[in-house]
Motif scaffolding. Structure first.
Motif, PDB file in Angstrom:
ATOM      1  N   ILE A  65       0.837  -1.202   0.000  1.00  0.00           N
ATOM      2  CA  ILE A  65       0.000   0.000   0.000  1.00  0.00           C
ATOM      3  C   ILE A  65       0.870   1.250   0.000  1.00  0.00           C
ATOM      4  N   CYS A  66       1.842   1.292   0.909  1.00  0.00           N
ATOM      5  CA  CYS A  66       2.711   2.475   1.015  1.00  0.00           C
ATOM      6  C   CYS A  66       3.532   2.683  -0.246  1.00  0.00           C
ATOM      7  N   GLU A  67       4.118   1.609  -0.746  1.00  0.00           N
ATOM      8  CA  GLU A  67       4.973   1.743  -1.935  1.00  0.00           C
ATOM      9  C   GLU A  67       4.163   2.093  -3.172  1.00  0.00           C
ATOM     10  N   CYS A  68       2.951   1.577  -3.264  1.00  0.00           N
ATOM     11  CA  CYS A  68       2.088   1.878  -4.406  1.00  0.00           C
ATOM     12  C   CYS A  68       1.652   3.344  -4.374  1.00  0.00           C
ATOM     13  N   ILE A  69       1.281   3.829  -3.202  1.00  0.00           N
ATOM     14  CA  ILE A  69       0.891   5.236  -3.092  1.00  0.00           C
ATOM     15  C   ILE A  69       2.039   6.135  -3.525  1.00  0.00           C
ATOM     16  N   ASN A  70       3.230   5.846  -3.048  1.00  0.00           N
ATOM     17  CA  ASN A  70       4.385   6.664  -3.418  1.00  0.00           C
ATOM     18  C   ASN A  70       4.682   6.584  -4.908  1.00  0.00           C
ATOM     19  N   ARG A  71       4.578   5.401  -5.465  1.00  0.00           N
ATOM     20  CA  ARG A  71       4.870   5.206  -6.893  1.00  0.00           C
ATOM     21  C   ARG A  71       3.908   6.010  -7.769  1.00  0.00           C
ATOM     22  N   VAL A  72       2.642   6.055  -7.375  1.00  0.00           N
ATOM     23  CA  VAL A  72       1.628   6.755  -8.165  1.00  0.00           C
ATOM     24  C   VAL A  72       1.611   8.249  -7.847  1.00  0.00           C
ATOM     25  N   ALA A  73       1.691   8.582  -6.560  1.00  0.00           N
ATOM     26  CA  ALA A  73       1.499   9.977  -6.129  1.00  0.00           C
ATOM     27  C   ALA A  73       2.762  10.807  -6.199  1.00  0.00           C
ATOM     28  N   GLY A  74       3.932  10.175  -6.109  1.00  0.00           N
ATOM     29  CA  GLY A  74       5.189  10.916  -6.206  1.00  0.00           C
ATOM     30  C   GLY A  74       5.659  11.472  -4.875  1.00  0.00           C
ATOM     31  N   ASP A  75       6.882  11.970  -4.879  1.00  0.00           N
ATOM     32  CA  ASP A  75       7.534  12.387  -3.641  1.00  0.00           C
ATOM     33  C   ASP A  75       7.025  13.711  -3.085  1.00  0.00           C
ATOM     34  N   ASP A  76       6.337  14.510  -3.899  1.00  0.00           N
ATOM     35  CA  ASP A  76       5.866  15.816  -3.433  1.00  0.00           C
ATOM     36  C   ASP A  76       4.526  15.734  -2.691  1.00  0.00           C
ATOM     37  N   THR A  77       3.871  14.594  -2.749  1.00  0.00           N
ATOM     38  CA  THR A  77       2.564  14.434  -2.112  1.00  0.00           C
ATOM     39  C   THR A  77       2.706  14.403  -0.595  1.00  0.00           C
ATOM     40  N   PHE A  78       1.806  15.098   0.082  1.00  0.00           N
ATOM     41  CA  PHE A  78       1.770  15.073   1.547  1.00  0.00           C
ATOM     42  C   PHE A  78       1.014  13.832   2.012  1.00  0.00           C
ATOM     43  N   ILE A  79       1.576  13.158   2.996  1.00  0.00           N
ATOM     44  CA  ILE A  79       0.958  11.976   3.579  1.00  0.00           C
ATOM     45  C   ILE A  79       0.592  12.286   5.022  1.00  0.00           C
ATOM     46  N   THR A  80      -0.682  12.117   5.353  1.00  0.00           N
ATOM     47  CA  THR A  80      -1.112  12.225   6.741  1.00  0.00           C
ATOM     48  C   THR A  80      -1.579  10.849   7.208  1.00  0.00           C
ATOM     49  N   THR A  81      -1.578  10.652   8.514  1.00  0.00           N
ATOM     50  CA  THR A  81      -2.103   9.402   9.064  1.00  0.00           C
ATOM     51  C   THR A  81      -2.911   9.697  10.316  1.00  0.00           C
ATOM     52  N   GLU A  82      -3.670   8.715  10.716  1.00  0.00           N
ATOM     53  CA  GLU A  82      -4.240   8.688  12.057  1.00  0.00           C
ATOM     54  C   GLU A  82      -3.189   8.032  12.964  1.00  0.00           C
ATOM     55  N   VAL A  83      -3.618   7.281  13.964  1.00  0.00           N
ATOM     56  CA  VAL A  83      -2.685   6.645  14.893  1.00  0.00           C
ATOM     57  C   VAL A  83      -3.041   5.179  15.048  1.00  0.00           C
ATOM     58  N   GLY A  84      -2.037   4.326  14.949  1.00  0.00           N
ATOM     59  CA  GLY A  84      -2.248   2.889  15.074  1.00  0.00           C
ATOM     60  C   GLY A  84      -1.321   2.138  14.148  1.00  0.00           C
ATOM     61  N   GLN A  85      -1.693   0.903  13.802  1.00  0.00           N
ATOM     62  CA  GLN A  85      -0.839   0.088  12.946  1.00  0.00           C
ATOM     63  C   GLN A  85      -0.560   0.760  11.607  1.00  0.00           C
ATOM     64  N   HIS A  86      -1.605   1.331  10.992  1.00  0.00           N
ATOM     65  CA  HIS A  86      -1.415   1.962   9.688  1.00  0.00           C
ATOM     66  C   HIS A  86      -0.380   3.075   9.762  1.00  0.00           C
ATOM     67  N   GLN A  87      -0.326   3.779  10.898  1.00  0.00           N
ATOM     68  CA  GLN A  87       0.661   4.845  11.100  1.00  0.00           C
ATOM     69  C   GLN A  87       2.074   4.270  11.158  1.00  0.00           C
ATOM     70  N   MET A  88       2.231   3.165  11.890  1.00  0.00           N
ATOM     71  CA  MET A  88       3.547   2.539  11.997  1.00  0.00           C
ATOM     72  C   MET A  88       3.990   1.944  10.662  1.00  0.00           C
ATOM     73  N   TRP A  89       3.052   1.336   9.928  1.00  0.00           N
ATOM     74  CA  TRP A  89       3.417   0.812   8.612  1.00  0.00           C
ATOM     75  C   TRP A  89       3.852   1.942   7.684  1.00  0.00           C
ATOM     76  N   THR A  90       3.158   3.070   7.756  1.00  0.00           N
ATOM     77  CA  THR A  90       3.544   4.209   6.927  1.00  0.00           C
ATOM     78  C   THR A  90       4.948   4.674   7.303  1.00  0.00           C
ATOM     79  N   ALA A  91       5.212   4.778   8.593  1.00  0.00           N
ATOM     80  CA  ALA A  91       6.540   5.198   9.049  1.00  0.00           C
ATOM     81  C   ALA A  91       7.617   4.183   8.658  1.00  0.00           C
ATOM     82  N   GLN A  92       7.260   2.897   8.671  1.00  0.00           N
ATOM     83  CA  GLN A  92       8.232   1.854   8.347  1.00  0.00           C
ATOM     84  C   GLN A  92       8.505   1.720   6.851  1.00  0.00           C
ATOM     85  N   PHE A  93       7.485   1.948   6.041  1.00  0.00           N
ATOM     86  CA  PHE A  93       7.581   1.560   4.629  1.00  0.00           C
ATOM     87  C   PHE A  93       7.553   2.720   3.632  1.00  0.00           C
TER      88      PHE A  93
END
Length: 577
Positions: free
Chosen positions: A381-409
């Motif tokens: 999910i994280c790598e696909c979003i980055n591949r499509v959206a590019g490095d200039d896109t802002f990423i926000t998260t809530e808090v929980g597993q999805h937040q940690m996966w975003t930080a990790q990946f």
């Protein structure tokens, strides 16, 4: 010229360069909202569905731009609904000014309808707060609030204004905040001057720090959110490259250093990489830059960096020796200090140390590479979003597993592109923050990665997103559970999944449709890539329901209170079954 207190609020906000405010009206703030109506061609107001989202939006605005974000609410429950947002900004050093209006002064302390002592409530979670008791002081207080919010270590400031102050007339004289900032400081209360003062180390202190760095064999940088706040990303890159020092990052610094750089070891701490945690453990010098040694980073403080000297650079002297004893420090602005340090640093090769770092970077849990057929791997999910959206896109998260996966990946490469709640861990933060970012930077793109548990707390803000036609793509990482808590229940509570299974509504597509927003569902990687491309390229508000397995884990993981080298990298079948 004589104007009302309400108009003074508008004029002072415009003085400070404010272009948007986020809020929700009510009885005691009506005079200010009437002034907003009369000045709508000069100052835009964004109406959120809930006051908490207004505060998070102001916070997101501030984090994305570095400027002060502004939110408003009425008295009583309107004011208390801001509290979680104010605390979130306080913990993460985000500059916001929150304006509330209270009951009239003669009614204070009498349990008047919708009365609350909001300055008393917010005293521990603001950099400072004010109760305006004289209309003649209103302009100077607002000006001082902005200086306090953005100076030194930034943070939230609250101004509470009784209703009659907003109606009273007063002589108003405009100022140029940049030209007259010294005058604003001079007019400020003496006991507040400390919040304006930023120390600057002398040349001898800088020289000693450089000698310590030059003499180290296995140094590591522990970068924190202060690097981003100081806008010191370029200086950090130059410093790390010249000295050949690996860079580990706190959650708040995940966009401070390019993820694809060989020296980047990514996140450190409870869910940090093996490279970051072992680099800290085996180093002989830990350089903490704008980081506060959170418990989620250090684990067992008695066993943190046992072989290392700790040298801390921070703008806030209160952070020195607070959680970890240091062997030296520099107190001041990180950008300034790194700029002065770089010429004194020896260009160094640390081939043996960096080879060990690269070896650790290769050690990752096997779950990173699995490709489930009936759910989606969070890494994908994280790598696909980055591949499509590019490095200039802002990423926000809530808090929980999805937040940690975003930080990790997620491979962040640009500063300020990752905006999340760190210190307070606020479920409900990200949707409001995404609104604030999109309003601050209309030409930018924002993707909000939410957990299904967190999104239940703020999905009402779909009304705000739709009304203002904000092209935010919300990816609901839907595992049908409060995943982080469930994970702890699996590992440490005998698989007693108490109140963490979310096997009931809503249907996210039907909810999105109810708000007039396009919804998508993806149950595997191929479907996710297809629908995310369509949603992102539509440049319209969208919600994607992305199915993730209920027992997907966040690994590595350091159990609470354990040393950060004590990482769980794999789980045995009996734990998972």
């Amino acid at each position: 010229m004589k104007i009302t207190g309400a108009q003074v609020v508008i004029e002072c906000l415009l003085e400070q360069g404010v272009d948007k405010v986020f809020g929700y009206p009510g009885g005691n703030i009506l005079n200010i909202y009437d002034a907003l109506y009369k000045n709508s061609d000069r100052l835009e107001h964004i109406l959120t569905a809930h006051e908490q989202a207004a505060c998070h939006a102001a916070d997101g605005y501030a984090r994305a731009t570095g400027r002060v974000g502004v939110c408003m609410a009425t008295s009583g429950p309107g004011a208390t609904n801001l509290v979680t947002g104010i605390a979130t900004a306080y913990m993460d050093s985000s500059p916001i000014v929150a304006i509330t209006c209270n009951v009239a002064t003669p009614l204070l302390g009498k349990d008047t309808f919708q009365e609350i002592d909001i300055t008393g409530v917010t005293m521990p979670i603001t950099k400072h707060n004010f109760m305006v008791k004289n209309v003649n002081e209103l302009a100077s207080i607002i000006r001082e609030a902005f200086v306090i919010a953005k100076s030194g270590r930034p943070g939230p400031v609250l101004i509470d204004i009784p209703k009659e102050i907003t109606a009273a007339e007063v002589e108003y004289e405009p100022i140029n905040p940049q030209a007259d900032e010294k005058a604003v400081l001079a007019a400020g209360h003496e006991n507040l001057k400390r919040v304006y003062t930023v120390s600057r180390p002398d040349d001898e202190e800088i020289k000693k720090a450089a000698e310590l760095i030059n003499n180290s064999k296995k140094p590591v940088i522990y970068a924190g959110g202060g690097v981003v706040i100081s806008q010191a990303e370029k200086e950090l890159l130059e410093f790390a490259e010249k000295a050949q020092i690996p860079v580990s990052e706190s959650l708040m610094a995940r966009s401070a250093f390019p993820a694809d750089h060989p020296l980047c070891t990514w996140m450190v701490g409870m869910h940090g990489t093996k490279a970051s945690n072992m680099a800290i453990t085996e180093s002989d010098l830990i350089l903490a830059l704008g980081s506060r040694f959170s418990d989620r980073v250090i684990g067992d403080p008695e066993k943190f960096g046992l072989n290392a000297k700790v040298f801390q650079i921070d703008i806030d002297p209160a952070e020195i020796n607070k959680n970890i004893p240091t062997d030296g420090c520099l107190i001041g602005d990180i950008k300034d200090i790194l700029t002065r340090l770089i010429p004194l640093i020896n260009k160094t090769e640390r081939s043996e140390w960096l080879e060990q770092i690269q070896a650790w970077k290769k050690e990752v849990p096997s779950i990173y590479n699995k490709e489930p057929k009936d759910s989606i791997n969070p890494k994908f999910i994280c790598e696909c979003i980055n591949r499509v959206a590019g490095d200039d896109t802002f990423i926000t998260t809530e808090v929980g597993q999805h937040q940690m996966w975003t930080a990790q990946f997620y491979p962040f490469k640009k500063p300020r592109t990752f905006i999340t709640s760190g210190g307070l861990g606020t479920m409900g933060f990200g949707t409001g923050a995404a609104i604030g970012i999109q309003e601050a930077l209309p030409q930018a793109r924002v993707v909000h990665i939410a957990g299904d548990g967190s999104f239940r707390m703020n999905c009402n803000e779909l009304a705000t997103i739709q009304h203002y036609n904000l092209p935010i793509v919300i990816v609901v990482v839907n595992n049908g559970a409060l995943g982080n808590v469930r994970m702890w229940q699996r590992l440490f509570y005998g698989k007693r999944f108490s109140q963490t299974t979310l096997d009931f509504g809503p249907d996210w597509l039907k909810l999105a449709d109810a708000y007039g927003i396009k919804g998508y569902r993806a149950c595997n990687a191929a479907e996710f890539e297809k629908v995310f491309k369509e949603a992102f390229n539509s440049k319209k508000p969208c919600v994607i329901d992305a199915k993730v397995d209920i027992d997907e884990m966040v690994l590595p993981m350091v159990p609470g209170g354990k040393p950060i080298y004590n990482m769980i990298m794999e789980l045995s079948p009996d734990v998972m079954n």
